[in-house]
Design a protein around this motif. Structure first.
Motif, short mmCIF file in Angstrom:
data_model
loop_
_atom_site.label_atom_id
_atom_site.label_comp_id
_atom_site.label_asym_id
_atom_site.label_seq_id
_atom_site.Cartn_x
_atom_site.Cartn_y
_atom_site.Cartn_z
N ALA A 96 0.81 -1.43 0.02
CA ALA A 96 0.04 0.01 -0.08
C ALA A 96 0.88 1.33 0.04
O ALA A 96 0.26 2.32 -0.08
N THR A 108 -0.52 -0.79 -6.68
CA THR A 108 -1.48 0.06 -7.71
C THR A 108 -0.55 0.44 -8.66
O THR A 108 0.50 1.12 -8.55
N ARG A 113 -5.36 9.16 -15.21
CA ARG A 113 -4.52 9.65 -13.99
C ARG A 113 -3.38 9.59 -14.31
O ARG A 113 -2.29 9.84 -13.71
N TYR A 149 -5.89 10.94 -2.27
CA TYR A 149 -5.33 10.29 -1.47
C TYR A 149 -5.03 10.90 -0.01
O TYR A 149 -4.34 10.33 0.73
N ASP A 182 -4.50 3.00 3.64
CA ASP A 182 -4.19 2.36 2.45
C ASP A 182 -4.18 2.99 1.20
O ASP A 182 -5.22 3.59 0.78
N LEU A 183 -3.15 3.09 0.34
CA LEU A 183 -3.04 3.90 -0.73
C LEU A 183 -3.86 3.30 -2.02
O LEU A 183 -4.40 3.91 -2.51
N PRO A 184 -3.77 1.89 -2.15
CA PRO A 184 -4.24 1.43 -3.35
C PRO A 184 -5.87 1.65 -3.69
O PRO A 184 -6.41 1.46 -2.92
N SER A 185 -6.25 1.97 -4.71
CA SER A 185 -7.36 1.96 -5.14
C SER A 185 -7.46 1.88 -6.70
O SER A 185 -6.65 2.80 -7.25
N THR A 186 -7.93 1.17 -7.27
CA THR A 186 -7.83 1.17 -8.81
C THR A 186 -8.82 1.79 -9.41
O THR A 186 -9.17 1.83 -10.64
N ASP A 187 -9.82 2.22 -8.74
CA ASP A 187 -10.90 3.01 -9.07
C ASP A 187 -10.27 4.21 -10.01
O ASP A 187 -9.52 4.94 -9.33
N ARG A 188 -11.06 4.48 -10.92
CA ARG A 188 -10.62 5.72 -12.06
C ARG A 188 -11.49 6.79 -11.50
O ARG A 188 -12.80 6.38 -11.31
#
Lengths: 467, 220
Positions: A56, A97, A105, A249, B213-219
């Motif tokens: 993450a 990611t 993006r 973020y 949590d950084l990840p997110s694959t949402d656009r």
């Protein structure tokens, strides 16, 4: 308690372990990854049977090899394509990611990080890319690392490091109308030289920095590395906190308020001692242009190409002679009479929305000179592109004869198809004028976005204020 | 990583300051996803008269005979000599991989750029800083009719010329040991796993937003 610099505070906050031999283990909050410097790091993890310690904490984006023309056509060069595909498959395999090439993006990693709020004040941020220094504009300790260290951070979330020294560059203003932060940083590099900041974290301070926008501060920090410093820094102020609010973020609500309290501490204490200081009054600064093959070879628009006999020492005389030969320039030639072949507006240095606005303001209602073979505008990210289009900047550029492209590193280092041919001369808003940087045999002159646009219009270096 | 063993070699004099990593290994070779195979393209734009491409056989390419790497006896050298700010610019570790592939395990310069300097140690390459006067002497001697041969002894932190001159150099103990023993940095760091864990636990309380949590694959 002893007064501390911003760098001291960032260091102390991230110190995991201090060894007697002077080395330390420091914790890394974020790692940004791109396709050029990560494949061997992932391969190393795989060979050793290791996994990323904190998935993450990583964000990947392909930027160096991506085409800036129609993305639907994919990448034509098979070697470039394999490198981008390798990033895609590594991120999928290790659960990291990624903003892939089709993601709106996507963009230059150093534009994307701050834009998304992945970069935050008080963090340590690394990337296998020397222009990671950019992120220091938000009060983060951000610096470039090699691929072995990329693997080390993936595996351990830490780096083995020695504390750097503290350098402060104080820029006093006000900055004149039409002069950009790019002009300030080029002037700084001219003053201290390309190794003036080696071994230091370079903090920018002074009224001209406080008055500069966050994006302008990013341009300053971006080129700290061209002055030898791995990290550029600007202390947090209300402009920084406002910039952070609402980014994807960045936490919201009370979590944001809590973070903001900590962020506001990210400034050098008033009495903090610096190991080295420079001060530059920018109130009479003129537009800057590099003439040679090192960013320290810089003069103002009103100057002439210098004489190697005036170089600071004998060894430098040789370097200057070689640089003039490579650049195809004669001493004594007025800078504003050097004809150009191409213009490049973009890169992690100057590919943000304010840069495009500054260039568009100059291009508006004018036409690119007939001698210019190509004038490229490459937004720093998909979101910068979208914003520019919503303001009609793409139309301004197209109407003037510029090409409006998809986001990426593009002709800053010419790993994709955008490049100079041998002997071609380019006014570029990027950060390096090294031999061959923008293409084999190509000749690069570093300038601000407004100057690049003005140069496209007249075909020569031109003070944008005089157009 | 191979341990660094004492060796002697002819010195390759590249008499320039601010040699950047773009010059050491040009960008087109960075497209490789491997760690080796860069030696033939070390200083590509200076060494050859044409533009090199990745994967190309370099044996038939036109060479720039004026460049030291194409001249006897320097082309046999395994030590590189340069002036100030060697390795500036891009962080590309490929620059060190190219030097190492060519066989160069030691670079002597007036100063080094920080990122390049660090990258050397990860690959068993020793960067040595000497004062300007010593660099001048080495260049003068090396470019004379009798090019200098040097012995590099990391254990003793000494360079010895073929006529008995000794130059001492500084290196931090940690890096020296890693080079001498060919140690894997990551394994060393992982010995401190408990301390890393303690740091994370403490920091997650002090600054919880850093551990969101950084990840997110949402656009968007």
């Amino acid at each position: 308690m002893t007064a501390r610099t911003l760098y001291d505070k960032l260091w102390d906050d991230h110190l995991v372990r201090q060894s007697d031999d002077g080395t330390a283990l420091i914790y890394i909050d974020r790692q940004l990854l791109h396709e050029v410097t990560s494949p061997q790091a992932f391969a190393g993890l795989r060979e050793a049977g290791r996994q990323p310690r904190r998935r993450a904490a990583n964000l990947a984006v392909a930027d160096h090899n991506v085409p800036t023309t129609d993305r639907n056509a994919g990448i034509v060069d098979p070697v470039s394509r394999l490198q981008v595909q390798t990033l895609d498959s590594n991120c999928a395999e290790f659960g990291i990611t990624e903003f892939d090439m089709a993601d709106p993006r996507q963009g230059v990693v150093h534009v994307v990080g701050p834009e998304q709020g992945v970069t935050q004040p008080g963090m340590t941020i690394v990337c296998g890319d020397s222009h990671t220094a950019t992120h220091g504009a938000l009060g983060a300790l951000a610096f470039g690392i090699g691929t072995s260290e990329v693997e080390h951070v993936l595996a351990t979330q830490c780096l083995v490091a020695r504390k750097m020294q503290n350098l402060r560059i104080t820029l006093t203003g006000p900055l004149p109308e039409g002069i950009a932060s790019k002009d300030m940083i080029l002037a700084v590099i001219g003053l201290i030289g390309t190794s003036g900041g080696t071994g230091y974290a370079m903090e920018f301070a002074g009224s001209a920095v406080r008055e500069a926008s966050i994006e302008a501060r990013m341009t300053l920090c971006n080129m700290a590395i061209e002055g030898g410093a791995r990290a550029g820094l600007v202390g947090v102020d209300e402009a920084t906190v406002s910039y952070m609010a609402g980014r994807p973020y960045v936490p919201s609500g009370s979590a944001f308020d809590n973070a903001a309290v900590a962020w506001r501490e990210m400034v050098s204490d008033p009495d903090a001692a610096f190991d080295l200081e420079f001060e530059l009054d920018v109130s009479r600064l003129r537009p800057q242009v590099t003439w040679g093959t090192s960013p320290e070879m810089v003069v103002s628009i009103d100057d002439v190409v210098p004489d190697p006999e005036n170089a600071p020492d004998g060894n430098r005389t040789q370097d200057w002679v070689r640089a003039l030969e490579y650049m195809g320039l004669e001493s004594g030639t007025p800078i504003n009479q050097i004809p150009l072949d191409k213009v490049f507006i973009g890169a992690c240095t100057n590919g943000r929305i304010e840069d495009l606005r500054a260039a568009a303001a100059v291009a508006n209602g004018r036409t690119v000179a007939s001698g210019i073979k190509q004038a490229l505008v490459v937004p720093g990210s998909g979101l910068v592109k979208r914003q520019a289009e919503s303001e009609g900047l793409d139309e301004v550029f197209r109407n003037a004869g510029f090409e409006w492209r998809e986001p990426g590193c593009s002709m800053c280092l010419a790993m994709n198809a955008d490049r100079l041919d041998p002997g071609e001369r380019c006014a570029a808003t990027s950060n390096r004028n090294f031999e061959g940087r923008q293409g084999y045999g190509g000749r690069t002159h570093l300038v601000s976005p407004a100057m690049a646009a003005a140069a496209a219009i007249t075909g020569c270096f031109t003070d944008p204020n005089e157009l | 990583m191979d341990p660094f063993i004492k060796y002697s070699s002819i010195v390759i004099p590249v008499d320039r300051s601010n040699i950047d990593t773009d010059a050491i290994i040009p960008k087109q070779f960075l497209k490789s996803v491997e760690k080796s195979g860069f030696g033939d393209n070390l200083f590509d734009a200076w060494r050859y008269l044409d533009q090199g491409e990745p994967g190309e056989d370099c044996s038939d390419r036109p060479r720039n005979e004026a460049f030291v790497l194409n001249q006897e006896p320097y082309c046999q050298g395994r030590i590189l000599l340069a002036r100030e700010n060697f390795g500036c610019g891009s962080s590309r570790e490929h620059a060190v991989w190219a030097l190492r592939d060519f066989g160069i395990r030691t670079v002597i310069a007036g100063s080094f750029a920080d990122i390049f300097f660090n990258n050397c140690f990860k690959n068993g390459v020793l960067p040595i800083v000497l004062p300007g006067a010593d660099i001048d002497w080495l260049f003068n001697r090396d470019l004379s009719d009798e090019p200098v041969e040097l012995e590099v002894d990391l254990e003793r932190q000494a360079l010895t010329t073929d006529d008995g001159r000794v130059y001492r150099f500084e290196i931090d103990d940690f890096k020296k040991n890693c080079l001498l023993q060919g140690l894997d940095d990551i394994a060393l760091t992982l010995r401190h796993e408990n301390e890393i864990q303690d740091y994370e636990t403490r920091r997650a309380v002090e600054a919880p937003w850093l551990f969101g949590d950084l990840p997110s694959t949402d656009r968007v």
